[in-house]
Design a protein around this motif. Structure first.
Motif, mmCIF file in Angstrom:
data_model
loop_
_atom_site.group_PDB
_atom_site.id
_atom_site.type_symbol
_atom_site.label_atom_id
_atom_site.label_comp_id
_atom_site.label_asym_id
_atom_site.label_seq_id
_atom_site.Cartn_x
_atom_site.Cartn_y
_atom_site.Cartn_z
ATOM 1 N N GLU A 22 29.591 22.267 19.295
ATOM 2 C CA GLU A 22 30.258 20.969 19.444
ATOM 3 C C GLU A 22 31.763 21.115 19.691
ATOM 4 O O GLU A 22 32.413 20.178 20.151
ATOM 5 N N TRP A 23 32.299 22.280 19.397
ATOM 6 C CA TRP A 23 33.741 22.508 19.503
ATOM 7 C C TRP A 23 34.111 23.309 20.741
ATOM 8 O O TRP A 23 35.254 23.743 20.894
ATOM 9 N N GLU A 24 33.166 23.501 21.671
ATOM 10 C CA GLU A 24 33.406 24.327 22.863
ATOM 11 C C GLU A 24 34.647 23.916 23.646
ATOM 12 O O GLU A 24 35.372 24.763 24.151
ATOM 13 N N GLU A 25 34.888 22.629 23.757
ATOM 14 C CA GLU A 25 36.021 22.151 24.554
ATOM 15 C C GLU A 25 37.331 22.169 23.781
ATOM 16 O O GLU A 25 38.396 22.020 24.369
ATOM 17 N N LEU A 26 37.245 22.368 22.468
ATOM 18 C CA LEU A 26 38.447 22.298 21.634
ATOM 19 C C LEU A 26 38.867 23.635 21.044
ATOM 20 O O LEU A 26 39.970 23.747 20.506
ATOM 21 N N ALA A 27 38.006 24.638 21.109
ATOM 22 C CA ALA A 27 38.324 25.931 20.502
ATOM 23 C C ALA A 27 37.718 27.064 21.314
ATOM 24 O O ALA A 27 36.605 26.941 21.830
ATOM 25 N N ALA A 28 38.456 28.156 21.422
ATOM 26 C CA ALA A 28 37.943 29.338 22.105
ATOM 27 C C ALA A 28 36.723 29.866 21.338
ATOM 28 O O ALA A 28 36.690 29.828 20.113
ATOM 29 N N GLN A 29 35.743 30.311 22.079
ATOM 30 C CA GLN A 29 34.503 30.809 21.486
ATOM 31 C C GLN A 29 34.374 32.298 21.768
ATOM 32 O O GLN A 29 34.784 32.732 22.843
ATOM 33 N N PRO A 30 33.849 33.111 20.899
ATOM 34 C CA PRO A 30 33.395 32.784 19.559
ATOM 35 C C PRO A 30 34.582 32.490 18.638
ATOM 36 O O PRO A 30 35.684 32.974 18.863
ATOM 37 N N VAL A 31 34.315 31.707 17.603
ATOM 38 C CA VAL A 31 35.373 31.319 16.673
ATOM 39 C C VAL A 31 35.565 32.335 15.563
ATOM 40 O O VAL A 31 36.589 32.328 14.873
ATOM 41 N N GLU A 46 34.722 28.931 7.543
ATOM 42 C CA GLU A 46 36.176 28.831 7.366
ATOM 43 C C GLU A 46 36.848 28.363 8.653
ATOM 44 O O GLU A 46 37.759 27.531 8.615
ATOM 45 N N ALA A 47 36.385 28.890 9.782
ATOM 46 C CA ALA A 47 36.940 28.467 11.070
ATOM 47 C C ALA A 47 36.674 26.983 11.309
ATOM 48 O O ALA A 47 37.554 26.251 11.770
ATOM 49 N N LEU A 48 35.462 26.541 10.983
ATOM 50 C CA LEU A 48 35.119 25.129 11.150
ATOM 51 C C LEU A 48 36.002 24.254 10.279
ATOM 52 O O LEU A 48 36.519 23.231 10.734
ATOM 53 N N ASP A 49 36.191 24.636 9.023
ATOM 54 C CA ASP A 49 37.064 23.873 8.128
ATOM 55 C C ASP A 49 38.469 23.758 8.708
ATOM 56 O O ASP A 49 39.080 22.687 8.682
ATOM 57 N N THR A 50 38.976 24.852 9.262
ATOM 58 C CA THR A 50 40.313 24.848 9.852
ATOM 59 C C THR A 50 40.376 23.946 11.082
ATOM 60 O O THR A 50 41.329 23.181 11.245
ATOM 61 N N LEU A 51 39.355 24.023 11.939
ATOM 62 C CA LEU A 51 39.328 23.168 13.129
ATOM 63 C C LEU A 51 39.330 21.689 12.750
ATOM 64 O O LEU A 51 40.043 20.887 13.367
ATOM 65 N N ILE A 52 38.540 21.329 11.758
ATOM 66 C CA ILE A 52 38.496 19.930 11.314
ATOM 67 C C ILE A 52 39.846 19.504 10.757
ATOM 68 O O ILE A 52 40.365 18.428 11.086
ATOM 69 N N GLU A 53 40.440 20.343 9.929
ATOM 70 C CA GLU A 53 41.731 20.034 9.318
ATOM 71 C C GLU A 53 42.817 19.848 10.378
ATOM 72 O O GLU A 53 43.583 18.875 10.338
ATOM 73 N N VAL A 54 42.882 20.750 11.342
ATOM 74 C CA VAL A 54 43.895 20.666 12.395
ATOM 75 C C VAL A 54 43.683 19.420 13.261
ATOM 76 O O VAL A 54 44.636 18.719 13.598
ATOM 77 N N ALA A 55 42.435 19.136 13.610
ATOM 78 C CA ALA A 55 42.152 17.950 14.420
ATOM 79 C C ALA A 55 42.598 16.682 13.691
ATOM 80 O O ALA A 55 43.203 15.792 14.294
ATOM 81 N N ALA A 61 40.205 12.984 17.699
ATOM 82 C CA ALA A 61 38.842 12.602 17.321
ATOM 83 C C ALA A 61 38.013 13.864 17.129
ATOM 84 O O ALA A 61 38.138 14.826 17.888
ATOM 85 N N LEU A 62 37.189 13.862 16.111
ATOM 86 C CA LEU A 62 36.281 14.984 15.873
ATOM 87 C C LEU A 62 35.082 14.860 16.806
ATOM 88 O O LEU A 62 34.628 13.751 17.097
ATOM 89 N N PRO A 63 34.570 15.977 17.283
ATOM 90 C CA PRO A 63 33.381 15.898 18.133
ATOM 91 C C PRO A 63 32.180 15.376 17.339
ATOM 92 O O PRO A 63 32.106 15.544 16.127
ATOM 93 N N GLN A 64 31.278 14.733 18.035
ATOM 94 C CA GLN A 64 30.065 14.240 17.409
ATOM 95 C C GLN A 64 29.111 15.396 17.145
ATOM 96 O O GLN A 64 28.898 16.240 18.020
ATOM 97 N N PRO A 65 28.533 15.465 15.955
ATOM 98 C CA PRO A 65 27.535 16.517 15.683
ATOM 99 C C PRO A 65 26.315 16.351 16.586
ATOM 100 O O PRO A 65 25.942 15.231 16.927
#
Length: 71
Positions: A22-31, A46-55, A61-65
């Motif tokens: 869901e974060w492909e457009e917002l974060a380099a992969q692999p995270v 941990e990476a997901l938590d950081t991405l949510i916090e920064v967004a 807007a957070l991506p839809q699950p």
């Protein structure tokens, strides 16, 4: 929110790689990565938590699950 996390073994890297679809457009992969499945999963979380916090801090807007239908 519940997001997808895909872990895959990479023989080339000698590690498990973590992708957040869901974060492909917002974060380099692999995270994240890890020598073990458990380590990779922890680092991916941990990476997901950081991405949510920064967004949230940036007012983005957070991506839809992704929703997977049960068979």
């Amino acid at each position: 929110m519940k997001y997808s996390m895909v872990l895959t073994w990479s023989a080339e890297d000698g590690a498990y790689l973590v992708y957040l679809p869901e974060w492909e457009e917002l974060a380099a992969q692999p995270v994240a990565d890890g020598a073990t499945y458990e380590e990779a999963a922890r680092r991916g979380g941990e990476a997901l938590d950081t991405l949510i916090e920064v967004a949230k801090e940036r007012g983005q807007a957070l991506p839809q699950p992704q929703i997977v239908a049960n068979a």
